[in-house]
Design a protein around this motif. Structure first.
Motif, PDB file in Angstrom:
ATOM      1  N   ARG A 227       0.846  -1.194   0.000  1.00 16.95           N
ATOM      2  CA  ARG A 227       0.000   0.000   0.000  1.00 16.95           C
ATOM      3  C   ARG A 227       0.879   1.241   0.000  1.00 16.95           C
ATOM      4  O   ARG A 227       2.022   1.199   0.462  1.00 16.95           O
ATOM      5  CB  ARG A 227      -0.918   0.020   1.215  1.00 16.95           C
ATOM      6  CG  ARG A 227      -2.215  -0.786   1.094  1.00 16.95           C
ATOM      7  CD  ARG A 227      -2.028  -2.167   0.590  1.00 16.95           C
ATOM      8  NE  ARG A 227      -3.244  -2.993   0.672  1.00 16.95           N
ATOM      9  CZ  ARG A 227      -3.284  -4.253   0.298  1.00 16.95           C
ATOM     10  NH1 ARG A 227      -2.209  -4.843  -0.179  1.00 16.95           N
ATOM     11  NH2 ARG A 227      -4.404  -4.948   0.394  1.00 16.95           N
ATOM     12  N   ALA A 231      -3.161   5.338   5.652  1.00 14.07           N
ATOM     13  CA  ALA A 231      -4.567   4.978   5.862  1.00 14.07           C
ATOM     14  C   ALA A 231      -4.861   3.604   5.275  1.00 14.07           C
ATOM     15  O   ALA A 231      -5.507   2.761   5.915  1.00 14.07           O
ATOM     16  CB  ALA A 231      -5.474   6.042   5.242  1.00 14.07           C
ATOM     17  N   ASP A 232      -4.388   3.363   4.052  1.00 15.88           N
ATOM     18  CA  ASP A 232      -4.605   2.058   3.428  1.00 15.88           C
ATOM     19  C   ASP A 232      -3.849   0.959   4.171  1.00 15.88           C
ATOM     20  O   ASP A 232      -4.339  -0.165   4.324  1.00 15.88           O
ATOM     21  CB  ASP A 232      -4.157   2.093   1.965  1.00 15.88           C
ATOM     22  CG  ASP A 232      -5.133   2.850   1.080  1.00 15.88           C
ATOM     23  OD1 ASP A 232      -6.286   3.075   1.516  1.00 15.88           O
ATOM     24  OD2 ASP A 232      -4.748   3.231  -0.040  1.00 15.88           O
ATOM     25  N   SER A 234      -3.185   0.911   7.332  1.00 16.25           N
ATOM     26  CA  SER A 234      -3.919   0.642   8.565  1.00 16.25           C
ATOM     27  C   SER A 234      -5.131  -0.245   8.304  1.00 16.25           C
ATOM     28  O   SER A 234      -5.399  -1.192   9.053  1.00 16.25           O
ATOM     29  CB  SER A 234      -4.354   1.963   9.204  1.00 16.25           C
ATOM     30  OG  SER A 234      -5.062   1.732  10.397  1.00 16.25           O
ATOM     31  N   ARG A 235      -5.868   0.029   7.235  1.00 14.25           N
ATOM     32  CA  ARG A 235      -7.029  -0.806   6.900  1.00 14.25           C
ATOM     33  C   ARG A 235      -6.604  -2.238   6.622  1.00 14.25           C
ATOM     34  O   ARG A 235      -7.236  -3.201   7.078  1.00 14.25           O
ATOM     35  CB  ARG A 235      -7.754  -0.240   5.672  1.00 14.25           C
ATOM     36  CG  ARG A 235      -8.404   1.123   5.879  1.00 14.25           C
ATOM     37  CD  ARG A 235      -9.216   1.524   4.666  1.00 14.25           C
ATOM     38  NE  ARG A 235      -9.629   2.912   4.728  1.00 14.25           N
ATOM     39  CZ  ARG A 235      -9.018   3.910   4.100  1.00 14.25           C
ATOM     40  NH1 ARG A 235      -7.972   3.650   3.312  1.00 14.25           N
ATOM     41  NH2 ARG A 235      -9.435   5.146   4.216  1.00 14.25           N
ATOM     42  N   GLN A 236      -5.530  -2.395   5.855  1.00 14.85           N
ATOM     43  CA  GLN A 236      -5.046  -3.725   5.524  1.00 14.85           C
ATOM     44  C   GLN A 236      -4.641  -4.493   6.778  1.00 14.85           C
ATOM     45  O   GLN A 236      -5.022  -5.653   6.973  1.00 14.85           O
ATOM     46  CB  GLN A 236      -3.846  -3.624   4.575  1.00 14.85           C
ATOM     47  CG  GLN A 236      -3.244  -4.981   4.228  1.00 14.85           C
ATOM     48  CD  GLN A 236      -1.872  -4.853   3.593  1.00 14.85           C
ATOM     49  OE1 GLN A 236      -1.246  -3.789   3.633  1.00 14.85           O
ATOM     50  NE2 GLN A 236      -1.405  -5.937   2.994  1.00 14.85           N
ATOM     51  N   ALA A 239      -7.528  -5.583   9.130  1.00 15.93           N
ATOM     52  CA  ALA A 239      -8.207  -6.775   8.620  1.00 15.93           C
ATOM     53  C   ALA A 239      -7.335  -8.010   8.806  1.00 15.93           C
ATOM     54  O   ALA A 239      -7.825  -9.082   9.201  1.00 15.93           O
ATOM     55  CB  ALA A 239      -8.555  -6.590   7.143  1.00 15.93           C
ATOM     56  N   SER A 333      -2.363  -1.289  14.264  1.00 12.19           N
ATOM     57  CA  SER A 333      -3.519  -1.707  13.461  1.00 12.19           C
ATOM     58  C   SER A 333      -3.702  -3.214  13.540  1.00 12.19           C
ATOM     59  O   SER A 333      -4.818  -3.717  13.735  1.00 12.19           O
ATOM     60  CB  SER A 333      -3.339  -1.264  12.005  1.00 12.19           C
ATOM     61  OG  SER A 333      -3.243   0.139  11.912  1.00 12.19           O
ATOM     62  N   VAL A 349     -15.340  -8.230   8.480  1.00 11.12           N
ATOM     63  CA  VAL A 349     -14.154  -7.392   8.378  1.00 11.12           C
ATOM     64  C   VAL A 349     -13.342  -7.837   7.168  1.00 11.12           C
ATOM     65  O   VAL A 349     -12.918  -8.978   7.076  1.00 11.12           O
ATOM     66  CB  VAL A 349     -13.287  -7.498   9.658  1.00 11.12           C
ATOM     67  CG1 VAL A 349     -11.982  -6.709   9.465  1.00 11.12           C
ATOM     68  CG2 VAL A 349     -14.046  -6.963  10.857  1.00 11.12           C
ATOM     69  N   ASP A 351     -10.466  -6.393   3.939  1.00 10.51           N
ATOM     70  CA  ASP A 351      -9.476  -5.390   3.553  1.00 10.51           C
ATOM     71  C   ASP A 351     -10.018  -4.576   2.388  1.00 10.51           C
ATOM     72  O   ASP A 351     -10.110  -5.074   1.272  1.00 10.51           O
ATOM     73  CB  ASP A 351      -8.162  -6.078   3.172  1.00 10.51           C
ATOM     74  CG  ASP A 351      -7.114  -5.104   2.667  1.00 10.51           C
ATOM     75  OD1 ASP A 351      -7.287  -3.890   2.877  1.00 10.51           O
ATOM     76  OD2 ASP A 351      -6.139  -5.575   2.061  1.00 10.51           O
ATOM     77  N   ARG A 352     -10.378  -3.323   2.651  1.00  7.52           N
ATOM     78  CA  ARG A 352     -10.878  -2.437   1.612  1.00  7.52           C
ATOM     79  C   ARG A 352      -9.820  -1.433   1.171  1.00  7.52           C
ATOM     80  O   ARG A 352     -10.129  -0.432   0.544  1.00  7.52           O
ATOM     81  CB  ARG A 352     -12.121  -1.674   2.105  1.00  7.52           C
ATOM     82  CG  ARG A 352     -13.296  -2.559   2.497  1.00  7.52           C
ATOM     83  CD  ARG A 352     -13.829  -3.354   1.320  1.00  7.52           C
ATOM     84  NE  ARG A 352     -15.056  -4.069   1.637  1.00  7.52           N
ATOM     85  CZ  ARG A 352     -15.455  -5.169   1.026  1.00  7.52           C
ATOM     86  NH1 ARG A 352     -14.708  -5.697   0.062  1.00  7.52           N
ATOM     87  NH2 ARG A 352     -16.589  -5.771   1.359  1.00  7.52           N
ATOM     88  N   SER A 353      -8.563  -1.703   1.484  1.00  8.07           N
ATOM     89  CA  SER A 353      -7.529  -0.716   1.226  1.00  8.07           C
ATOM     90  C   SER A 353      -7.215  -0.537  -0.251  1.00  8.07           C
ATOM     91  O   SER A 353      -6.580   0.429  -0.628  1.00  8.07           O
ATOM     92  CB  SER A 353      -6.251  -1.095   1.978  1.00  8.07           C
ATOM     93  OG  SER A 353      -5.773  -2.351   1.565  1.00  8.07           O
TER      94      SER A 353
END
Length: 356
Positions: A227, A231-232, A234-236, A239, A333, A349, A351-353
């Motif tokens: 990523r 922010a991405d 952290s999302r990854q 999850a 995260s 939940v 991964d929407r990164s």
């Protein structure tokens, strides 16, 4: 010498045909390069590429269709569920060859990857060799992505798995991506569609429990593009931590201890934060309590400083600050996700990164 616990596999042909399988979702930036590195493999055997297309919001589907129209080795299947395990299962079901090679759309294979992987899979001195994986070497283009790549490549970032660093060939707990014998994948039922992250580790656990061997070979190398924003990232990692906890709930002590470390870190830092507030308002006696209660935060800060000093390929203060932010983002995260998963399970939940 074969041991009783191993399942014997029939010998492979000298140059077996191979099927590359790749789930694709919002990978317009990387997809064509990933497929080109497959098409450029220096391998004499028959090859096919099966792309499992999720409902992308970018140009991934159009790029995949153009690649398939230009080369008959590229085939497309739908992945309406969009998740990686389902996509891999759809691609495997549509493929036909005895060797299955998993490739990610944000990875690039070295030209000799297939030849080396198949040669490793044909080793006669390793019983029931069913999957071979090599080294994942992260790379970045901008300052932030390069900092994230440095942390991926360091034991201070991901740690643990042999495929994040150098090592010697040998039996492994899991494998990055993987060069598989189809018989082994079929024998264990493929990827578990209920495990939305950590699907590789879970599949390899079942492969090993079924009497097969998973092998690490550092001669296999893959470039991975991580990523490019915190922010991405952290999302990854939230999850990933959540689904690692699901694996702990399901498989218990089969999980390595490192899965627990980030969750323990978050709990320790939470204790330090609460203690600091109570110390400041006078609820706890400062003189006697602070050395113990603030120790987790102090030790972690020292650990981050040590890591920033030791991690290579940094130039100047900005790089070191970005490295520190990356490590903290990864750890907290992942740990927060792990605590969520261990208490509430995985739920939905995901991964929407990489969602555009």
């Amino acid at each position: 010498m074969w041991e009783d616990r191993f399942v014997q596999l029939p010998p492979l042909a000298p140059v077996p045909a191979v099927s590359y399988v790749m789930p694709v979702l919002n990978e317009a930036e990387f997809l064509e390069s990933a497929v080109r590195t497959i098409l450029a493999q220096e391998y004499a055997g028959e090859q096919e590429i099966v792309l499992a297309l999720g409902p992308s919001r970018d140009d991934s589907t159009a790029i995949a269709e153009r690649l398939a129209a230009a080369d008959p080795r590229v085939r497309l299947v739908a992945n309406p569920e969009r998740d990686i395990p389902n996509g891999l299962n759809h691609a495997i079901a549509a493929s036909t060859h005895p060797v299955i090679i998993r490739v990610d759309a944000h990875s690039e294979l070295t030209p000799d990857y297939t030849a080396r992987g198949v040669a490793a899979l044909q080793r006669s001195d390793v019983p029931a060799l069913a999957n071979v994986g090599g080294i994942m070497r992260a790379a970045g283009r901008g300052d932030v992505q390069r900092a994230i790549a440095r942390s991926y490549n360091s034991p201070f970032g991901l740690g643990g798995g042999a495929y994040h660093g150098d090592g010697t060939p040998g039996p492994a707990e899991s494998a990055y991506l993987g060069v598989f014998r189809r018989e082994a994948v079929d024998a264990v039922g493929g990827y578990d569609p209920t495990i939305l992250r950590g699907e590789d580790w879970e599949l390899n656990l079942r492969i090993r429990r079924a009497g097969f061997t998973v092998w690490f070979d550092p001669a296999l190398k893959v470039t991975y593009w991580p990523r490019a924003s915190f922010a991405d990232l952290s999302r990854q990692f939230f999850a990933t931590g959540t689904w690692r906890a699901v694996l702990v709930r399901r498989y218990g002590r089969a999980n390595p201890w490192r899965f627990f470390a980030p969750g323990a870190l978050v709990l320790g830092l939470a204790v330090s934060a609460i203690a600091l507030v109570l110390l400041c308002v006078g609820v706890l006696p400062w003189a006697s309590a602070w050395p113990v209660l603030l120790a987790p935060a102090a030790l972690y800060a020292l650990g981050i400083l040590f890591a920033v000093v030791r991690i290579p390929e940094q130039r100047g203060i900005r790089d070191r600050v970005l490295t520190a932010v990356t490590l903290i983002t990864m750890h907290l995260s992942w740990g927060t996700g792990f605590l969520r998963g261990i208490t509430l399970g995985g739920g939905r939940v995901v991964d929407r990164s990489r969602v555009a």
